[in-house]
Design a protein around this motif. Structure first.
Motif, PDB file in Angstrom:
ATOM      1  N   UNK A   1       0.831  -1.202   0.000  1.00  0.00           N
ATOM      2  CA  UNK A   1       0.000   0.000   0.000  1.00  0.00           C
ATOM      3  C   UNK A   1       0.872   1.260   0.000  1.00  0.00           C
ATOM      4  N   UNK A   2       1.958   1.246   0.744  1.00  0.00           N
ATOM      5  CA  UNK A   2       2.867   2.391   0.790  1.00  0.00           C
ATOM      6  C   UNK A   2       3.682   2.517  -0.496  1.00  0.00           C
ATOM      7  N   UNK A   3       4.094   1.392  -1.046  1.00  0.00           N
ATOM      8  CA  UNK A   3       4.962   1.390  -2.230  1.00  0.00           C
ATOM      9  C   UNK A   3       4.218   1.759  -3.508  1.00  0.00           C
ATOM     10  N   UNK A   4       2.915   1.545  -3.535  1.00  0.00           N
ATOM     11  CA  UNK A   4       2.167   1.745  -4.776  1.00  0.00           C
ATOM     12  C   UNK A   4       1.097   2.830  -4.638  1.00  0.00           C
ATOM     13  N   UNK A   5       1.448   3.925  -3.979  1.00  0.00           N
ATOM     14  CA  UNK A   5       0.524   5.056  -3.841  1.00  0.00           C
ATOM     15  C   UNK A   5       0.287   5.745  -5.177  1.00  0.00           C
ATOM     16  N   UNK A   6       1.291   5.745  -6.026  1.00  0.00           N
ATOM     17  CA  UNK A   6       1.222   6.393  -7.340  1.00  0.00           C
ATOM     18  C   UNK A   6       1.131   5.319  -8.416  1.00  0.00           C
ATOM     19  N   UNK A   7       0.748   5.723  -9.633  1.00  0.00           N
ATOM     20  CA  UNK A   7       0.690   4.788 -10.750  1.00  0.00           C
ATOM     21  C   UNK A   7       2.062   4.148 -10.927  1.00  0.00           C
ATOM     22  N   UNK A   8       2.065   2.830 -11.027  1.00  0.00           N
ATOM     23  CA  UNK A   8       3.286   2.035 -11.043  1.00  0.00           C
ATOM     24  C   UNK A   8       3.258   1.105 -12.246  1.00  0.00           C
ATOM     25  N   UNK A   9       4.339   1.097 -13.025  1.00  0.00           N
ATOM     26  CA  UNK A   9       4.428   0.177 -14.161  1.00  0.00           C
ATOM     27  C   UNK A   9       4.270  -1.260 -13.680  1.00  0.00           C
ATOM     28  N   UNK A  10       3.725  -2.096 -14.539  1.00  0.00           N
ATOM     29  CA  UNK A  10       3.424  -3.479 -14.164  1.00  0.00           C
ATOM     30  C   UNK A  10       4.652  -4.234 -13.678  1.00  0.00           C
ATOM     31  N   UNK A  11       5.803  -4.039 -14.317  1.00  0.00           N
ATOM     32  CA  UNK A  11       6.992  -4.784 -13.887  1.00  0.00           C
ATOM     33  C   UNK A  11       7.431  -4.373 -12.486  1.00  0.00           C
ATOM     34  N   UNK A  12       7.325  -3.102 -12.173  1.00  0.00           N
ATOM     35  CA  UNK A  12       7.680  -2.642 -10.827  1.00  0.00           C
ATOM     36  C   UNK A  12       6.648  -3.129  -9.817  1.00  0.00           C
ATOM     37  N   UNK A  13       5.383  -3.138 -10.209  1.00  0.00           N
ATOM     38  CA  UNK A  13       4.332  -3.659  -9.337  1.00  0.00           C
ATOM     39  C   UNK A  13       4.559  -5.146  -9.054  1.00  0.00           C
ATOM     40  N   UNK A  14       4.940  -5.911 -10.075  1.00  0.00           N
ATOM     41  CA  UNK A  14       5.241  -7.329  -9.870  1.00  0.00           C
ATOM     42  C   UNK A  14       6.425  -7.488  -8.924  1.00  0.00           C
ATOM     43  N   UNK A  15       7.422  -6.630  -9.082  1.00  0.00           N
ATOM     44  CA  UNK A  15       8.600  -6.676  -8.221  1.00  0.00           C
ATOM     45  C   UNK A  15       8.208  -6.388  -6.767  1.00  0.00           C
ATOM     46  N   UNK A  16       7.397  -5.373  -6.557  1.00  0.00           N
ATOM     47  CA  UNK A  16       6.959  -5.047  -5.199  1.00  0.00           C
ATOM     48  C   UNK A  16       6.160  -6.197  -4.591  1.00  0.00           C
ATOM     49  N   UNK A  17       5.319  -6.805  -5.386  1.00  0.00           N
ATOM     50  CA  UNK A  17       4.537  -7.942  -4.903  1.00  0.00           C
ATOM     51  C   UNK A  17       5.447  -9.116  -4.552  1.00  0.00           C
ATOM     52  N   UNK A  18       6.406  -9.418  -5.416  1.00  0.00           N
ATOM     53  CA  UNK A  18       7.351 -10.510  -5.150  1.00  0.00           C
ATOM     54  C   UNK A  18       8.136 -10.257  -3.866  1.00  0.00           C
ATOM     55  N   UNK A  19       8.522  -9.012  -3.630  1.00  0.00           N
ATOM     56  CA  UNK A  19       9.205  -8.659  -2.385  1.00  0.00           C
ATOM     57  C   UNK A  19       8.299  -8.902  -1.182  1.00  0.00           C
TER      58      UNK A  19
END
Length: 83
Positions: free
Chosen positions: A5-23
């Motif tokens: 929730x903190x990492x994806x406050x702003x529009x995030x490209x799908x690859x970065x979103x996948x990376x955040x989720x994997x983390x």
């Protein structure tokens, strides 16, 4: 570690979103996006699973999804409730 929730406050490209989720899930050992970026752009089972999770989170309203840009962000108004 910060939350998704903190990492994806702003529009995030799908690859970065996948990376955040994997983390967040502990799937990868460290926050080294360049090292793992190629994994997110393949048609591997891992990238498909991460992409599907993001899409499912958008279906329940936790994430907003911009299909034209293929970007995601957390819906600040999301409330987890029983349906």
């Amino acid at each position: 570690m910060t939350t998704l929730k903190e990492e994806m406050k702003e529009w995030t490209d799908a690859d970065i979103a996948m990376h955040q989720l994997a983390l967040q899930l502990g799937m990868i050992p460290e926050d080294d996006f360049p090292r793992f970026k190629s994994c997110y752009w393949t048609s591997s089972e891992k990238s498909k699973a991460l992409g599907n999770i993001l899409l499912e989170l958008s279906k329940i309203g936790f994430l907003e999804f911009n299909q034209d840009e293929y970007t995601f962000k957390v819906n600040p108004d999301f409330i987890f409730e029983n349906d």
